[in-house]
Motif scaffolding. Structure first.
Motif, PDB file in Angstrom:
ATOM      1  N   ALA A  42     106.817 -13.454  83.921  1.00 44.70           N
ATOM      2  CA  ALA A  42     107.397 -12.510  82.943  1.00 44.70           C
ATOM      3  C   ALA A  42     106.476 -12.357  81.736  1.00 44.70           C
ATOM      4  O   ALA A  42     106.469 -11.322  81.069  1.00 44.70           O
ATOM      5  N   ALA A  43     105.701 -13.402  81.473  1.00 45.22           N
ATOM      6  CA  ALA A  43     104.793 -13.363  80.321  1.00 45.22           C
ATOM      7  C   ALA A  43     103.453 -12.723  80.690  1.00 45.22           C
ATOM      8  O   ALA A  43     102.543 -12.700  79.866  1.00 45.22           O
ATOM      9  N   THR A  44     103.336 -12.236  81.919  1.00 47.04           N
ATOM     10  CA  THR A  44     102.105 -11.645  82.481  1.00 47.04           C
ATOM     11  C   THR A  44     100.914 -12.603  82.398  1.00 47.04           C
ATOM     12  O   THR A  44      99.775 -12.179  82.277  1.00 47.04           O
ATOM     13  N   LEU A  45     101.189 -13.900  82.457  1.00 53.03           N
ATOM     14  CA  LEU A  45     100.117 -14.894  82.407  1.00 53.03           C
ATOM     15  C   LEU A  45      99.806 -15.359  83.830  1.00 53.03           C
ATOM     16  O   LEU A  45     100.682 -15.361  84.693  1.00 53.03           O
ATOM     17  N   GLU A  46      98.561 -15.762  84.024  1.00 59.82           N
ATOM     18  CA  GLU A  46      98.155 -16.193  85.350  1.00 59.82           C
ATOM     19  C   GLU A  46      98.190 -17.708  85.458  1.00 59.82           C
ATOM     20  O   GLU A  46      97.540 -18.406  84.676  1.00 59.82           O
ATOM     21  N   ILE A  47      98.935 -18.189  86.428  1.00 53.41           N
ATOM     22  CA  ILE A  47      99.018 -19.642  86.613  1.00 53.41           C
ATOM     23  C   ILE A  47      97.690 -20.139  87.166  1.00 53.41           C
ATOM     24  O   ILE A  47      97.208 -19.619  88.173  1.00 53.41           O
ATOM     25  N   PRO A  48      97.084 -21.128  86.486  1.00 55.37           N
ATOM     26  CA  PRO A  48      95.778 -21.623  86.951  1.00 55.37           C
ATOM     27  C   PRO A  48      95.872 -22.147  88.391  1.00 55.37           C
ATOM     28  O   PRO A  48      96.834 -22.843  88.732  1.00 55.37           O
ATOM     29  N   GLN A  49      94.902 -21.809  89.175  1.00 54.04           N
ATOM     30  CA  GLN A  49      94.896 -22.274  90.564  1.00 54.04           C
ATOM     31  C   GLN A  49      94.195 -23.626  90.661  1.00 54.04           C
ATOM     32  O   GLN A  49      94.199 -24.271  91.690  1.00 54.04           O
ATOM     33  N   GLU A  50      93.603 -24.018  89.568  1.00 59.05           N
ATOM     34  CA  GLU A  50      92.902 -25.300  89.467  1.00 59.05           C
ATOM     35  C   GLU A  50      93.833 -26.447  89.839  1.00 59.05           C
ATOM     36  O   GLU A  50      94.890 -26.616  89.222  1.00 59.05           O
ATOM     37  N   ALA A  51      93.439 -27.237  90.823  1.00 59.27           N
ATOM     38  CA  ALA A  51      94.311 -28.334  91.249  1.00 59.27           C
ATOM     39  C   ALA A  51      94.034 -29.612  90.474  1.00 59.27           C
ATOM     40  O   ALA A  51      94.771 -30.579  90.580  1.00 59.27           O
ATOM     41  N   PHE A  52      92.973 -29.597  89.653  1.00 63.31           N
ATOM     42  CA  PHE A  52      92.607 -30.813  88.922  1.00 63.31           C
ATOM     43  C   PHE A  52      93.722 -31.255  87.981  1.00 63.31           C
ATOM     44  O   PHE A  52      94.320 -30.457  87.271  1.00 63.31           O
ATOM     45  N   SER A  53      94.016 -32.543  87.991  1.00 62.45           N
ATOM     46  CA  SER A  53      95.046 -33.081  87.112  1.00 62.45           C
ATOM     47  C   SER A  53      94.552 -34.393  86.530  1.00 62.45           C
ATOM     48  O   SER A  53      94.016 -35.235  87.255  1.00 62.45           O
ATOM     49  N   HIS A  54      94.702 -34.535  85.207  1.00 60.85           N
ATOM     50  CA  HIS A  54      94.291 -35.794  84.585  1.00 60.85           C
ATOM     51  C   HIS A  54      95.163 -36.927  85.100  1.00 60.85           C
ATOM     52  O   HIS A  54      96.385 -36.841  85.045  1.00 60.85           O
ATOM     53  N   LYS A  55      94.527 -37.963  85.579  1.00 63.33           N
ATOM     54  CA  LYS A  55      95.279 -39.132  86.033  1.00 63.33           C
ATOM     55  C   LYS A  55      94.799 -40.337  85.243  1.00 63.33           C
ATOM     56  O   LYS A  55      93.621 -40.457  84.941  1.00 63.33           O
ATOM     57  N   VAL A  56      95.737 -41.199  84.891  1.00 64.93           N
ATOM     58  CA  VAL A  56      95.333 -42.417  84.188  1.00 64.93           C
ATOM     59  C   VAL A  56      95.802 -43.621  84.990  1.00 64.93           C
ATOM     60  O   VAL A  56      96.810 -43.552  85.696  1.00 64.93           O
ATOM     61  N   ALA A  57      95.053 -44.713  84.859  1.00 58.43           N
ATOM     62  CA  ALA A  57      95.377 -45.902  85.631  1.00 58.43           C
ATOM     63  C   ALA A  57      96.661 -46.547  85.129  1.00 58.43           C
ATOM     64  O   ALA A  57      97.375 -47.207  85.858  1.00 58.43           O
ATOM     65  N   ALA A  58      96.964 -46.359  83.839  1.00 60.77           N
ATOM     66  CA  ALA A  58      98.185 -46.930  83.268  1.00 60.77           C
ATOM     67  C   ALA A  58      98.644 -46.039  82.120  1.00 60.77           C
ATOM     68  O   ALA A  58      97.837 -45.342  81.511  1.00 60.77           O
ATOM     69  N   ARG A  59      99.936 -46.088  81.840  1.00 59.97           N
ATOM     70  CA  ARG A  59     100.481 -45.238  80.776  1.00 59.97           C
ATOM     71  C   ARG A  59      99.982 -45.648  79.387  1.00 59.97           C
ATOM     72  O   ARG A  59     100.162 -44.951  78.419  1.00 59.97           O
ATOM     73  N   SER A  60      99.327 -46.816  79.313  1.00 59.26           N
ATOM     74  CA  SER A  60      98.813 -47.274  78.025  1.00 59.26           C
ATOM     75  C   SER A  60      97.493 -46.589  77.671  1.00 59.26           C
ATOM     76  O   SER A  60      96.991 -46.734  76.564  1.00 59.26           O
ATOM     77  N   ILE A  61      96.925 -45.839  78.626  1.00 62.89           N
ATOM     78  CA  ILE A  61      95.640 -45.175  78.374  1.00 62.89           C
ATOM     79  C   ILE A  61      95.898 -43.778  77.805  1.00 62.89           C
ATOM     80  O   ILE A  61      96.739 -43.038  78.319  1.00 62.89           O
ATOM     81  N   HIS A  62      95.192 -43.453  76.731  1.00 63.59           N
ATOM     82  CA  HIS A  62      95.439 -42.188  76.030  1.00 63.59           C
ATOM     83  C   HIS A  62      94.158 -41.445  75.735  1.00 63.59           C
ATOM     84  O   HIS A  62      93.065 -41.999  75.848  1.00 63.59           O
ATOM     85  N   THR A  63      94.310 -40.203  75.317  1.00 60.56           N
ATOM     86  CA  THR A  63      93.166 -39.452  74.815  1.00 60.56           C
ATOM     87  C   THR A  63      92.907 -39.940  73.397  1.00 60.56           C
ATOM     88  O   THR A  63      93.732 -40.664  72.820  1.00 60.56           O
ATOM     89  N   GLU A  64      91.788 -39.527  72.823  1.00 56.80           N
ATOM     90  CA  GLU A  64      91.439 -40.012  71.494  1.00 56.80           C
ATOM     91  C   GLU A  64      92.422 -39.527  70.429  1.00 56.80           C
ATOM     92  O   GLU A  64      92.484 -40.072  69.336  1.00 56.80           O
ATOM     93  N   HIS A  65      93.206 -38.515  70.757  1.00 50.68           N
ATOM     94  CA  HIS A  65      94.074 -37.899  69.739  1.00 50.68           C
ATOM     95  C   HIS A  65      95.216 -38.804  69.270  1.00 50.68           C
ATOM     96  O   HIS A  65      95.656 -38.691  68.137  1.00 50.68           O
TER      97      HIS A  65
END
Lengths: 158, 257
Positions: free
Chosen positions: B214-237
């Motif tokens: 409805a928003a005329t946006l294209e859903i990325p076909q990119e299958a890449f997904s960030h995976k982390v070994a544990a929930r304690s791992i974060h980005t620098e933010h």
């Protein structure tokens, strides 16, 4: 503690609580708002069960303070305030009188039977539109009346 | 004041920290907009959503503190854990970016949050079911609002469309994490505490597809997904968020109003 003091009747306690105004919308009482779920005596301890309107409502701690202040003022020494989450508060619990008071105050009351229609609390017109789903408090949204051109707040059906 | 470390081990505790940390970190992120949004109505709306999320955090982390049994309050857990002790999704700690980026992040999370809470209303843990029953009423508004705005901006001007598409592509790889389960999840799922995260995916996919179309946006076909070994791992933010959010309690331990 009160050796020969009699415990006030629960009806009386309810009427005291009925005089405690909501801190954000002082024209209605906490009882009108429907957030006092139960009042009971456990031996000599008065237990008042309160449910929050919205989980992040900053008025929650203020409300507990006001309840305590009012009941202590009426001589209740042993008091417990119990928080109850379920069943979750709904605007259906606002008393009929509370709905009237809201309208008189200029806030469109939450009326489920009106469907999508929100009558202007000033002129009564149904020609109104939503400006924003969020208003000055979590429980209200912002509206505009296209007939009298006045903006107004609506207590959201919740 | 020394930092608190909550030891992993109890799937119930772990689950509560995950729910609480998601609400807390996103609630804090949204509060950063207060006084800075493009229009007054949005300022009020985003502050309200933030408030709801922080309120829900108190319920989740308050319960977590009780389960942990060491006398930690929700405030203690929010202010005294280091970044490695947080269990939130990478998505919610991502920077606000443009207002469109903030709304896109909100939409992608709200859709997950809504369907997660809907299922948690039937949790085998009564307290969790009660918190979910309360929270879902608020999150229903959050989702309605973010759906509405994503459609309006996606299907808006050329500029707003481009910004929303860019935000979607930037954030998309962070969405997969919401449906991954680890060992804790598996135990909690078996105990009926929470639904299998993967079970939420079809509802989320349907909601996201419907809205983005409805928003005329294209859903990325990119299958890449960030995976982390544990929930304690974060980005620098996350570290920057905590430096801001926790500063007062770290510098002036136990300070109160």
């Amino acid at each position: 503690m009160g050796e020969t003091e009699t415990r006030p009747e629960l009806d009386e306690v309810w009427s005291w609580l009925g005089q405690v105004p909501d801190p954000e919308i002082p024209v209605i009482s906490l009882v009108d708002l429907g957030i006092i779920r139960d009042v009971e005596w456990l031996d000599d301890r008065l237990v008042v069960t309160v449910t929050p309107t919205y989980s992040g409502c900053p008025a929650t701690s203020m409300i507990n303070f006001e309840i305590e202040k009012a009941l202590r003022g009426h001589g209740i020494a042993d008091l417990e305030l119990k928080r109850q989450l379920s069943p979750a508060w709904t605007t259906d619990w606002i008393s009929a009188e509370g709905l009237e008071k809201l309208r008189d105050y200029g806030i469109a009351p939450p009326l489920r039977n009106m469907g999508e229609q929100v009558p202007c609390p000033r002129c009564g017109s149904l020609d109104t539109e939503l400006i924003s789903q969020f208003g000055s408090t979590p429980c209200k949204s912002n509206w505009r009346c296209k007939a009298c051109l006045e903006p107004f707040e609506r207590f959201k059906c919740h | 004041m020394t930092a608190i470390t909550v030891k992993s081990g109890d799937p119930l505790l772990e689950f509560l920290l995950r729910m609480g940390d998601n609400s807390l970190v996103l609630g804090h992120r949204l509060s950063e907009w207060c006084g800075h949004t493009p229009v007054l109505e949005e300022d009020i709306a985003i502050a309200n959503v933030s408030l709801d999320l922080v309120g829900q955090t108190q319920l989740w982390l308050g319960f977590a503190g009780e389960v942990e049994g060491k006398g930690h309050s929700a405030d203690n857990l929010a202010y005294l854990r280091d970044a490695g002790g947080f269990r939130n999704f990478l998505l919610v700690e991502q920077p606000n970016g443009s207002y469109g980026q903030t709304l896109m992040r909100q939409f992608l999370f709200d859709a997950w949050h809504y369907y997660m809470l809907r299922r948690l209303e039937h949790s085998s843990d009564r307290r969790i079911a009660e918190i979910a029953e309360k929270a879902v009423k608020e999150v229903t508004y959050h989702l309605e609002r973010s759906v509405d705005l994503v459609i309006r901006l996606g299907d808006g001007t050329q500029e707003s469309h481009a910004l929303m598409q860019e935000a979607l592509e930037l954030l998309w790889p962070y969405t997969g994490q919401m449906f991954d389960a680890d060992g804790f999840d598996e135990v909690a799922v078996k105990a009926g505490i929470m639904p299998d995260p993967a079970e939420i995916r079809p509802d989320w996919d349907a909601q996201v597809t419907r809205t983005l179309r409805a928003a005329t946006l294209e859903i990325p076909q990119e299958a890449f997904s960030h995976k982390v070994a544990a929930r304690s791992i974060h980005t620098e933010h996350l570290g920057y968020i905590l430096a801001d959010m926790q500063f007062l309690q770290r510098a002036y331990p136990g300070a109160t109003w």
